[in-house]
Design an enzyme around this catalytic site. Structure first.
Site, PDB file in Angstrom:
ATOM      1  CB  THR A 132     -36.408 -40.773   9.457  1.00 21.28           C
ATOM      2  OG1 THR A 132     -36.039 -42.055   8.952  1.00 21.28           O
ATOM      3  CG2 THR A 132     -37.436 -41.003  10.562  1.00 21.28           C
ATOM      4  CG  ASP A 133     -36.368 -43.764   4.865  1.00 18.66           C
ATOM      5  OD1 ASP A 133     -35.961 -43.887   6.035  1.00 18.66           O
ATOM      6  OD2 ASP A 133     -35.756 -44.248   3.884  1.00 18.66           O
ATOM      7  CD  GLU A 134     -35.230 -46.061  10.369  1.00 22.00           C
ATOM      8  OE1 GLU A 134     -35.712 -46.529  11.409  1.00 22.00           O
ATOM      9  OE2 GLU A 134     -34.026 -46.130  10.090  1.00 22.00           O
ATOM     10  CE1 TYR A 158     -34.569 -41.537  14.844  1.00 25.86           C
ATOM     11  CE2 TYR A 158     -34.957 -43.146  13.103  1.00 25.86           C
ATOM     12  CZ  TYR A 158     -34.611 -41.864  13.505  1.00 25.86           C
ATOM     13  OH  TYR A 158     -34.314 -40.913  12.558  1.00 25.86           O
ATOM     14  CE  LYS A 162     -36.927 -37.687  13.333  1.00 29.32           C
ATOM     15  NZ  LYS A 162     -36.254 -36.393  13.643  1.00 29.32           N
TER      16      LYS A 162
HETATM   17  P1  NAD Z   1     -26.960 -37.482  15.265  1.00 23.35           P
HETATM   18  O1  NAD Z   1     -27.341 -38.461  16.311  1.00 23.35           O
HETATM   19  O2  NAD Z   1     -25.653 -37.619  14.571  1.00 23.35           O
HETATM   20  O3  NAD Z   1     -26.992 -35.998  15.877  1.00 23.35           O
HETATM   21  C1  NAD Z   1     -28.023 -35.558  16.700  1.00 23.35           C
HETATM   22  C2  NAD Z   1     -27.597 -34.234  17.317  1.00 23.35           C
HETATM   23  O4  NAD Z   1     -28.681 -33.748  18.146  1.00 23.35           O
HETATM   24  C3  NAD Z   1     -26.378 -34.351  18.231  1.00 23.35           C
HETATM   25  O5  NAD Z   1     -25.491 -33.268  17.985  1.00 23.35           O
HETATM   26  C4  NAD Z   1     -26.952 -34.254  19.630  1.00 23.35           C
HETATM   27  O6  NAD Z   1     -26.057 -33.685  20.583  1.00 23.35           O
HETATM   28  C5  NAD Z   1     -28.152 -33.341  19.412  1.00 23.35           C
HETATM   29  N1  NAD Z   1     -29.208 -33.536  20.420  1.00 23.35           N
HETATM   30  C6  NAD Z   1     -29.717 -34.714  20.870  1.00 23.35           C
HETATM   31  N2  NAD Z   1     -30.645 -34.474  21.806  1.00 23.35           N
HETATM   32  C7  NAD Z   1     -30.735 -33.124  21.939  1.00 23.35           C
HETATM   33  C8  NAD Z   1     -31.526 -32.276  22.738  1.00 23.35           C
HETATM   34  N3  NAD Z   1     -32.421 -32.761  23.614  1.00 23.35           N
HETATM   35  N4  NAD Z   1     -31.369 -30.929  22.616  1.00 23.35           N
HETATM   36  C9  NAD Z   1     -30.453 -30.425  21.745  1.00 23.35           C
HETATM   37  N5  NAD Z   1     -29.669 -31.187  20.985  1.00 23.35           N
HETATM   38  C10 NAD Z   1     -29.810 -32.521  21.075  1.00 23.35           C
HETATM   39  O7  NAD Z   1     -28.168 -37.480  14.237  1.00 23.35           O
HETATM   40  P2  NAD Z   1     -28.160 -37.320  12.651  1.00 23.35           P
HETATM   41  O8  NAD Z   1     -27.899 -38.641  12.029  1.00 23.35           O
HETATM   42  O9  NAD Z   1     -27.329 -36.154  12.305  1.00 23.35           O
HETATM   43  O10 NAD Z   1     -29.702 -36.983  12.395  1.00 23.35           O
HETATM   44  C11 NAD Z   1     -30.157 -35.636  12.461  1.00 23.35           C
HETATM   45  C12 NAD Z   1     -31.658 -35.618  12.179  1.00 23.35           C
HETATM   46  O11 NAD Z   1     -31.913 -36.172  10.888  1.00 23.35           O
HETATM   47  C13 NAD Z   1     -32.482 -36.450  13.160  1.00 23.35           C
HETATM   48  O12 NAD Z   1     -33.677 -35.751  13.428  1.00 23.35           O
HETATM   49  C14 NAD Z   1     -32.772 -37.740  12.408  1.00 23.35           C
HETATM   50  O13 NAD Z   1     -33.985 -38.309  12.829  1.00 23.35           O
HETATM   51  C15 NAD Z   1     -32.858 -37.231  10.981  1.00 23.35           C
HETATM   52  N6  NAD Z   1     -32.503 -38.193   9.928  1.00 23.35           N
HETATM   53  C16 NAD Z   1     -31.311 -38.867   9.986  1.00 23.35           C
HETATM   54  C17 NAD Z   1     -30.965 -39.717   8.941  1.00 23.35           C
HETATM   55  C18 NAD Z   1     -29.646 -40.467   8.926  1.00 23.35           C
HETATM   56  O14 NAD Z   1     -29.433 -41.291   8.041  1.00 23.35           O
HETATM   57  N7  NAD Z   1     -28.739 -40.208   9.858  1.00 23.35           N
HETATM   58  C19 NAD Z   1     -31.848 -39.902   7.860  1.00 23.35           C
HETATM   59  C20 NAD Z   1     -33.062 -39.209   7.860  1.00 23.35           C
HETATM   60  C21 NAD Z   1     -33.378 -38.347   8.890  1.00 23.35           C
HETATM   61  O1  DAU Z   2     -33.679 -44.466   6.971  1.00 18.63           O
HETATM   62  C1  DAU Z   2     -33.230 -43.323   7.667  1.00 18.63           C
HETATM   63  C2  DAU Z   2     -32.614 -43.739   8.983  1.00 18.63           C
HETATM   64  O2  DAU Z   2     -31.354 -44.324   8.672  1.00 18.63           O
HETATM   65  C3  DAU Z   2     -32.444 -42.576   9.952  1.00 18.63           C
HETATM   66  O3  DAU Z   2     -33.706 -42.068  10.299  1.00 18.63           O
HETATM   67  C4  DAU Z   2     -31.699 -43.026  11.218  1.00 18.63           C
HETATM   68  O4  DAU Z   2     -31.454 -41.918  12.054  1.00 18.63           O
HETATM   69  C5  DAU Z   2     -30.375 -43.633  10.789  1.00 18.63           C
HETATM   70  O5  DAU Z   2     -29.699 -44.138  11.917  1.00 18.63           O
HETATM   71  C6  DAU Z   2     -30.598 -44.763   9.768  1.00 18.63           C
HETATM   72  O6  DAU Z   2     -31.265 -45.887  10.402  1.00 18.63           O
HETATM   73  P1  DAU Z   2     -30.830 -47.398  10.076  1.00 18.63           P
HETATM   74  O7  DAU Z   2     -31.269 -48.271  11.175  1.00 18.63           O
HETATM   75  O8  DAU Z   2     -31.227 -47.775   8.686  1.00 18.63           O
HETATM   76  O9  DAU Z   2     -29.215 -47.198  10.069  1.00 18.63           O
HETATM   77  P2  DAU Z   2     -28.026 -48.115  10.618  1.00 18.63           P
HETATM   78  O10 DAU Z   2     -26.776 -47.529  10.065  1.00 18.63           O
HETATM   79  O11 DAU Z   2     -28.130 -48.351  12.076  1.00 18.63           O
HETATM   80  O12 DAU Z   2     -28.296 -49.504   9.888  1.00 18.63           O
HETATM   81  C7  DAU Z   2     -28.344 -49.605   8.468  1.00 18.63           C
HETATM   82  C8  DAU Z   2     -28.668 -51.046   8.128  1.00 18.63           C
HETATM   83  O13 DAU Z   2     -27.536 -51.864   8.485  1.00 18.63           O
HETATM   84  C9  DAU Z   2     -29.835 -51.619   8.916  1.00 18.63           C
HETATM   85  O14 DAU Z   2     -30.547 -52.509   8.093  1.00 18.63           O
HETATM   86  C10 DAU Z   2     -29.183 -52.368  10.068  1.00 18.63           C
HETATM   87  C11 DAU Z   2     -27.885 -52.850   9.460  1.00 18.63           C
HETATM   88  N1  DAU Z   2     -26.732 -52.956  10.381  1.00 18.63           N
HETATM   89  C12 DAU Z   2     -26.424 -51.900  11.162  1.00 18.63           C
HETATM   90  C13 DAU Z   2     -25.345 -51.932  12.017  1.00 18.63           C
HETATM   91  C14 DAU Z   2     -25.016 -50.760  12.916  1.00 18.63           C
HETATM   92  C15 DAU Z   2     -25.941 -54.111  10.372  1.00 18.63           C
HETATM   93  O15 DAU Z   2     -26.217 -55.074   9.619  1.00 18.63           O
HETATM   94  N2  DAU Z   2     -24.866 -54.139  11.213  1.00 18.63           N
HETATM   95  C16 DAU Z   2     -24.538 -53.110  12.051  1.00 18.63           C
HETATM   96  O16 DAU Z   2     -23.552 -53.211  12.826  1.00 18.63           O
END
Ligand code: NAD
Ligand code: DAU
Length: 362
Positions: A132-134, A158, A162
């Site tokens: 992630t970019d975080e 989180y 990561k």
């Molecule tokens: P998600 O939470 O939707 O899905 C995570 C999946 O991993 C689920 O299916 C869960 O059951 C499985 N999981 C959790 N713990 C596990 C374990 N111990 N063993 C096996 N499986 C397990 O997550 P996502 O949003 O799809 O993110 C996927 C990946 O991409 C993560 O590594 C996250 O850090 C990264 N990522 C997410 C975003 C985003 O915007 N969602 C952006 C950048 C990177």
């Molecule tokens: O940047 C990549 C990341 O983006 C991934 O690594 C994470 O897995 C993914 O969850 C996401 O993280 P964020 O914290 O940015 O996503 P979230 O959707 O939780 O929140 C997006 C923005 O919106 C953040 O600034 C918090 C804000 N927010 C979020 C929620 C859930 C609100 O203002 N209200 C809300 O109810």
């Protein structure tokens, strides 16, 4: 065959579906099916001989080596993680266990498997770590976007977990020569996104007549990428990335949270107007800010473009319209994944407005 961890989650499921739409190379999905994992996401693959699903934990030191010995994948694409920042504030232990210990276990099993491969097979093996970019921390308005050389400054449990996993992956390359690739991507959105994250939460709350909680002033900035573009970026890195390198993947699309929410409200006004004729923006409700909330993320994705020829296909306008339409067409999916208990904690933490029924705020 490739092994995909976390393939029942949001991005993982999109990736598995996308992979099998582009290739006949089989996929072994390993997923623990936590609250975020949902086999419904993969339902269209039922009966498809190219897909094998195993429910299990990436931290299981007996299971993972056994699966690698049985299926002998040529690559591992590692999505499995605890992924939600608010949950990591609420309870960081699972994040340490899965994101750090789990990744360590997977790396060790991958290394042992890789050592059993010979010649061209060992050369071709890849471990692609999805991150992630975080991990880079927060930016001010005038800072340049994150490049791959930006120092790590994670701020939430989180992002720290990561970042730790990214460092383990890097070390397994430098110390053991395991051919790893790391991608650091910005915020994804699209189908199958669990409705705890901003975009699906706003769509589902709006339709349910609930408040749309905006943390703090709502001017925090994220870069948004349609999930299928993230999938194509990962496929490209797997195909042509250089082992040991990291690649930033982003959408060239920085937006403030409040503008995202306003855009969704406007789309819903067009596609599913409220029965009382009022705009959905009436449901917007400012609540207490997230502790340690990062102000701005921005991705410089020039390396992906210049070295691998990758650019996103969707604009935010096209991607968000597809996303809203998907949620309108899948009310059963939403109902099946919604978890009430966790939102109770959010309500306490960020203010009752996050949970209460609409109170008629403008
Ligand atoms: P998600 O939470 O939707 O899905 C995570 C999946 O991993 C689920 O299916 C869960 O059951 C499985 N999981 C959790 N713990 C596990 C374990 N111990 N063993 C096996 N499986 C397990 O997550 P996502 O949003 O799809 O993110 C996927 C990946 O991409 C993560 O590594 C996250 O850090 C990264 N990522 C997410 C975003 C985003 O915007 N969602 C952006 C950048 C990177
Ligand atoms: O940047 C990549 C990341 O983006 C991934 O690594 C994470 O897995 C993914 O969850 C996401 O993280 P964020 O914290 O940015 O996503 P979230 O959707 O939780 O929140 C997006 C923005 O919106 C953040 O600034 C918090 C804000 N927010 C979020 C929620 C859930 C609100 O203002 N209200 C809300 O109810």
């Amino acid at each position: 065959m490739i092994l995909v961890t976390g393939g029942a989650g949001f991005i993982g499921a999109n990736f598995v579906l996308d992979w099998l739409a582009h290739s006949d190379e089989p996929v072994l999905t390993l997923d623990k099916l936590t609250y975020a994992g949902n086999l419904e996401n993969l339902r269209s693959l039922e009966g498809d001989a190219r897909h094998v699903f195993v429910q299990g934990d990436i931290a299981d030191a007996a299971l993972v080596p056994a699966l690698l010995a049985q299926y002998r994948p040529r690559a591992i694409v590692h999505f499995a993680a605890e992924s939600h920042v608010d949950r990591s504030i609420h309870g960081p232990a699972d994040f340490i266990q899965t994101n750090i210990v789990g990744t360590f276990n997977l790396l060790e099993a991958a290394r042992q498997h890789w050592l059993t491969l010979e010649g061209a097979h060992r050369q071709a093996f890849r471990f692609l770590h999805v991150s992630t970019d975080e991990v880079y921390g927060t930016l001010s308005a005038s800072d340049p976007a994150f490049t791959e050389t930006k120092a790590y400054e994670p701020n939430s449990p989180y992002s720290a977990s990561k970042a730790a996993s990214d460092h383990l992956v890097r070390a397994w390359f430098h110390t053991y020569g395991l051919p790893v690739l790391t991608t650091n991507c910005s915020n994804n959105y699209g189908p199958h996104h669990f409705p705890e994250k901003l975009i699906p939460l706003v769509i589902t709350h709006a339709l349910a007549g609930k408040p749309l909680p905006i943390y703090g002033d709502g001017l925090q900035i994220r870069d948004w990428l349609y999930v299928k573009d993230h999938c194509s970026g990962i496929r490209r890195v797997l195909e042509a990335g250089t082992p040991g390198e990291t690649y930033n993947i982003g959408g060239h699309n920085e937006m403030a949270n409040i503008d995202i929410v306003q855009r969704i409200c406007a789309l819903l006004d067009e596609l599913r107007p409220r029965s009382d004729g009022q705009p959905y923006a009436r449901q917007i409700s400012y609540v207490k800010d997230r502790p340690g909330h990062d102000r701005r993320y921005a991705i410089d994705a020039r390396k992906m473009q210049q070295e691998l020829g990758w650019t996103p296909a969707e604009t935010f306008d096209s991607g968000i319209r597809k996303t809203v339409q998907w949620y309108l067409e899948h009310p059963d999916w939403v109902q099946n994944v919604q978890s009430g208990a966790y939102r109770d904690w959010v309500a306490t933490q960020y203010g009752q407005a996050a949970h209460a029924q609409e109170q008629g705020q403008a």
